[in-house]
Scaffold this motif. Structure first.
Motif, PDB file in Angstrom:
ATOM      1  N   PHE A  13       0.826  -1.205   0.000  1.00 49.45           N
ATOM      2  CA  PHE A  13       0.000   0.000   0.000  1.00 49.45           C
ATOM      3  C   PHE A  13       0.863   1.259   0.000  1.00 49.45           C
ATOM      4  O   PHE A  13       0.645   2.175  -0.801  1.00 49.45           O
ATOM      5  CB  PHE A  13      -0.944  -0.005   1.204  1.00 49.45           C
ATOM      6  N   LEU A  14       1.870   1.320   0.886  1.00 45.88           N
ATOM      7  CA  LEU A  14       2.745   2.491   0.958  1.00 45.88           C
ATOM      8  C   LEU A  14       3.522   2.680  -0.344  1.00 45.88           C
ATOM      9  O   LEU A  14       3.626   3.791  -0.869  1.00 45.88           O
ATOM     10  CB  LEU A  14       3.702   2.370   2.141  1.00 45.88           C
ATOM     11  N   PHE A  15       4.061   1.576  -0.852  1.00 46.28           N
ATOM     12  CA  PHE A  15       4.770   1.603  -2.125  1.00 46.28           C
ATOM     13  C   PHE A  15       3.829   2.062  -3.240  1.00 46.28           C
ATOM     14  O   PHE A  15       4.172   2.923  -4.061  1.00 46.28           O
ATOM     15  CB  PHE A  15       5.350   0.212  -2.419  1.00 46.28           C
ATOM     16  N   GLY A  45      17.409 -15.559  -8.486  1.00 47.02           N
ATOM     17  CA  GLY A  45      17.501 -14.176  -8.066  1.00 47.02           C
ATOM     18  C   GLY A  45      17.146 -13.177  -9.147  1.00 47.02           C
ATOM     19  O   GLY A  45      16.853 -12.018  -8.851  1.00 47.02           O
ATOM     20  N   ASP A  46      17.150 -13.596 -10.387  1.00 43.57           N
ATOM     21  CA  ASP A  46      16.877 -12.686 -11.496  1.00 43.57           C
ATOM     22  C   ASP A  46      15.478 -12.856 -12.069  1.00 43.57           C
ATOM     23  O   ASP A  46      15.135 -12.227 -13.066  1.00 43.57           O
ATOM     24  CB  ASP A  46      17.925 -12.875 -12.604  1.00 43.57           C
ATOM     25  N   CYS A  47      14.650 -13.684 -11.464  1.00 42.34           N
ATOM     26  CA  CYS A  47      13.315 -13.914 -12.027  1.00 42.34           C
ATOM     27  C   CYS A  47      12.264 -12.959 -11.471  1.00 42.34           C
ATOM     28  O   CYS A  47      11.089 -13.068 -11.806  1.00 42.34           O
ATOM     29  CB  CYS A  47      12.885 -15.370 -11.842  1.00 42.34           C
ATOM     30  N   LEU A  48      12.680 -11.988 -10.668  1.00 45.69           N
ATOM     31  CA  LEU A  48      11.731 -11.041 -10.087  1.00 45.69           C
ATOM     32  C   LEU A  48      10.919 -10.320 -11.162  1.00 45.69           C
ATOM     33  O   LEU A  48       9.690 -10.282 -11.094  1.00 45.69           O
ATOM     34  CB  LEU A  48      12.465 -10.020  -9.207  1.00 45.69           C
ATOM     35  N   GLY A  49      11.584  -9.739 -12.146  1.00 46.38           N
ATOM     36  CA  GLY A  49      10.879  -9.007 -13.197  1.00 46.38           C
ATOM     37  C   GLY A  49       9.847  -9.857 -13.924  1.00 46.38           C
ATOM     38  O   GLY A  49       8.674  -9.479 -14.002  1.00 46.38           O
ATOM     39  N   PRO A  50      10.246 -11.024 -14.461  1.00 51.59           N
ATOM     40  CA  PRO A  50       9.256 -11.863 -15.152  1.00 51.59           C
ATOM     41  C   PRO A  50       8.101 -12.323 -14.260  1.00 51.59           C
ATOM     42  O   PRO A  50       6.969 -12.441 -14.732  1.00 51.59           O
ATOM     43  CB  PRO A  50      10.084 -13.054 -15.637  1.00 51.59           C
ATOM     44  N   LEU A  51       8.371 -12.551 -12.971  1.00 53.21           N
ATOM     45  CA  LEU A  51       7.282 -12.920 -12.049  1.00 53.21           C
ATOM     46  C   LEU A  51       6.295 -11.764 -11.903  1.00 53.21           C
ATOM     47  O   LEU A  51       5.082 -11.970 -11.921  1.00 53.21           O
ATOM     48  CB  LEU A  51       7.836 -13.300 -10.676  1.00 53.21           C
ATOM     49  N   ILE A  52       6.813 -10.556 -11.777  1.00 50.72           N
ATOM     50  CA  ILE A  52       5.936  -9.387 -11.658  1.00 50.72           C
ATOM     51  C   ILE A  52       5.139  -9.186 -12.941  1.00 50.72           C
ATOM     52  O   ILE A  52       3.926  -8.958 -12.891  1.00 50.72           O
ATOM     53  CB  ILE A  52       6.751  -8.129 -11.299  1.00 50.72           C
ATOM     54  N   GLY A  53       5.796  -9.290 -14.090  1.00 52.56           N
ATOM     55  CA  GLY A  53       5.088  -9.150 -15.362  1.00 52.56           C
ATOM     56  C   GLY A  53       3.950 -10.154 -15.482  1.00 52.56           C
ATOM     57  O   GLY A  53       2.841  -9.813 -15.897  1.00 52.56           O
ATOM     58  N   THR A  54       4.220 -11.389 -15.085  1.00 52.35           N
ATOM     59  CA  THR A  54       3.191 -12.435 -15.125  1.00 52.35           C
ATOM     60  C   THR A  54       2.069 -12.127 -14.137  1.00 52.35           C
ATOM     61  O   THR A  54       0.884 -12.266 -14.475  1.00 52.35           O
ATOM     62  CB  THR A  54       3.827 -13.814 -14.843  1.00 52.35           C
ATOM     63  N   ASN A  55       2.413 -11.713 -12.917  1.00 52.88           N
ATOM     64  CA  ASN A  55       1.390 -11.341 -11.928  1.00 52.88           C
ATOM     65  C   ASN A  55       0.496 -10.222 -12.449  1.00 52.88           C
ATOM     66  O   ASN A  55      -0.724 -10.257 -12.265  1.00 52.88           O
ATOM     67  CB  ASN A  55       2.037 -10.882 -10.613  1.00 52.88           C
ATOM     68  N   LEU A  56       1.106  -9.226 -13.080  1.00 55.01           N
ATOM     69  CA  LEU A  56       0.321  -8.108 -13.604  1.00 55.01           C
ATOM     70  C   LEU A  56      -0.619  -8.560 -14.714  1.00 55.01           C
ATOM     71  O   LEU A  56      -1.761  -8.096 -14.793  1.00 55.01           O
ATOM     72  CB  LEU A  56       1.243  -6.982 -14.078  1.00 55.01           C
ATOM     73  N   LEU A  57      -0.152  -9.472 -15.559  1.00 58.71           N
ATOM     74  CA  LEU A  57      -1.039 -10.030 -16.594  1.00 58.71           C
ATOM     75  C   LEU A  57      -2.228 -10.746 -15.965  1.00 58.71           C
ATOM     76  O   LEU A  57      -3.366 -10.572 -16.400  1.00 58.71           O
ATOM     77  CB  LEU A  57      -0.277 -11.029 -17.470  1.00 58.71           C
ATOM     78  N   ILE A 165       5.352  -6.038  -4.815  1.00 55.17           N
ATOM     79  CA  ILE A 165       5.495  -5.056  -5.897  1.00 55.17           C
ATOM     80  C   ILE A 165       4.279  -5.108  -6.821  1.00 55.17           C
ATOM     81  O   ILE A 165       3.731  -4.066  -7.202  1.00 55.17           O
ATOM     82  CB  ILE A 165       6.810  -5.278  -6.669  1.00 55.17           C
ATOM     83  N   SER A 166       3.842  -6.301  -7.183  1.00 54.97           N
ATOM     84  CA  SER A 166       2.669  -6.441  -8.060  1.00 54.97           C
ATOM     85  C   SER A 166       1.435  -5.804  -7.426  1.00 54.97           C
ATOM     86  O   SER A 166       0.696  -5.078  -8.094  1.00 54.97           O
ATOM     87  CB  SER A 166       2.391  -7.917  -8.348  1.00 54.97           C
ATOM     88  N   SER A 167       1.218  -6.065  -6.148  1.00 54.90           N
ATOM     89  CA  SER A 167       0.062  -5.474  -5.447  1.00 54.90           C
ATOM     90  C   SER A 167       0.148  -3.960  -5.424  1.00 54.90           C
ATOM     91  O   SER A 167      -0.848  -3.269  -5.656  1.00 54.90           O
ATOM     92  CB  SER A 167      -0.019  -6.010  -4.012  1.00 54.90           C
ATOM     93  N   GLY A 168       1.338  -3.443  -5.158  1.00 58.43           N
ATOM     94  CA  GLY A 168       1.521  -1.996  -5.131  1.00 58.43           C
ATOM     95  C   GLY A 168       1.288  -1.357  -6.488  1.00 58.43           C
ATOM     96  O   GLY A 168       0.677  -0.283  -6.587  1.00 58.43           O
ATOM     97  N   ILE A 169       1.772  -2.006  -7.541  1.00 59.23           N
ATOM     98  CA  ILE A 169       1.559  -1.479  -8.894  1.00 59.23           C
ATOM     99  C   ILE A 169       0.071  -1.492  -9.237  1.00 59.23           C
ATOM    100  O   ILE A 169      -0.454  -0.514  -9.784  1.00 59.23           O
ATOM    101  CB  ILE A 169       2.373  -2.281  -9.927  1.00 59.23           C
ATOM    102  N   CYS A 170      -0.613  -2.569  -8.916  1.00 59.45           N
ATOM    103  CA  CYS A 170      -2.056  -2.640  -9.190  1.00 59.45           C
ATOM    104  C   CYS A 170      -2.797  -1.513  -8.479  1.00 59.45           C
ATOM    105  O   CYS A 170      -3.667  -0.855  -9.068  1.00 59.45           O
ATOM    106  CB  CYS A 170      -2.611  -4.002  -8.774  1.00 59.45           C
ATOM    107  N   PHE A 171      -2.435  -1.263  -7.222  1.00 54.31           N
ATOM    108  CA  PHE A 171      -3.052  -0.168  -6.474  1.00 54.31           C
ATOM    109  C   PHE A 171      -2.775   1.170  -7.164  1.00 54.31           C
ATOM    110  O   PHE A 171      -3.681   1.970  -7.379  1.00 54.31           O
ATOM    111  CB  PHE A 171      -2.538  -0.136  -5.027  1.00 54.31           C
TER     112      PHE A 171
END
Length: 185
Positions: A13-15, A45-57, A165-171
């Protein structure tokens, strides 16, 4: 640069609030938002970005997304993807997301700042600076053998960061983009 401890319940939420504020104060009304999620699923350690992209989709966000588990954006194809973004979305407001290494005390923290980030910097890759806003997740601590550190990072830390991060971006997007058209790349 702002830091958020992803383990804290109010971190998304803060993010998200701070991200919405950055978007509203820096993006022109005519600019489409494009989210660039950088990383590969070949190193934990480098899969953060693709995980977020998938979560956002999966959350059906109302912006264009580059970089998912199915089609990651990484050092090999980054320049080509940036050219594609410039051609397809010439006036895009780019939010860049990547994993990073930091101090032991900051493992599990999200960072947010105005301006771009340098993908691959921790493993001495020379790639262009990307983004109008930079979001990173500190997945492990920086050491001499950063490539091995990324290979042996705990998935739990990466998943916790990706979810926050995904939750914060969605918010943030709900606060700034209600009613826009969905486009997924």
């Amino acid at each position: 640069m702002n830091y958020y401890n992803a383990k804290e319940i109010n971190a998304p939420f803060l993010f998200g609030q701070d991200l919405a504020e950055l978007i509203l104060s820096n993006k022109k009304d005519s600019q489409p938002i494009v989210i660039l999620c950088i990383g590969t699923d070949r190193a934990t350690g480098d899969c953060l970005g693709p995980l977020i992209g998938t979560n956002l989709l999966l959350n059906h966000v109302q912006v264009t997304i580059y970089g998912t588990l199915i089609e990651p954006v990484h050092a090999v194809n980054l320049t080509m993807i940036l050219d594609q973004i410039k051609h397809t979305h010439p006036d895009a407001f780019l939010i860049a997301i990547d994993a990073c290494l930091g101090t032991k005390e900051h493992i599990g923290y999200i960072t947010l700042e105005q301006g771009g980030l340098y993908p691959g910097e921790s493993i001495n890759k020379e790639l262009p600076c990307v983004g109008d806003i930079a979001i990173t997740g500190i997945v492990n601590r920086a050491m001499k053998s950063n490539f091995l550190i990324l290979q042996s990072t705990r998935l739990h830390i990466v998943m916790n960061l990706a979810n926050a991060i995904s939750s914060g971006i969605c918010f943030a997007l709900k606060e700034t983009m209600i009613g826009k058209e969905l486009s997924i790349i």
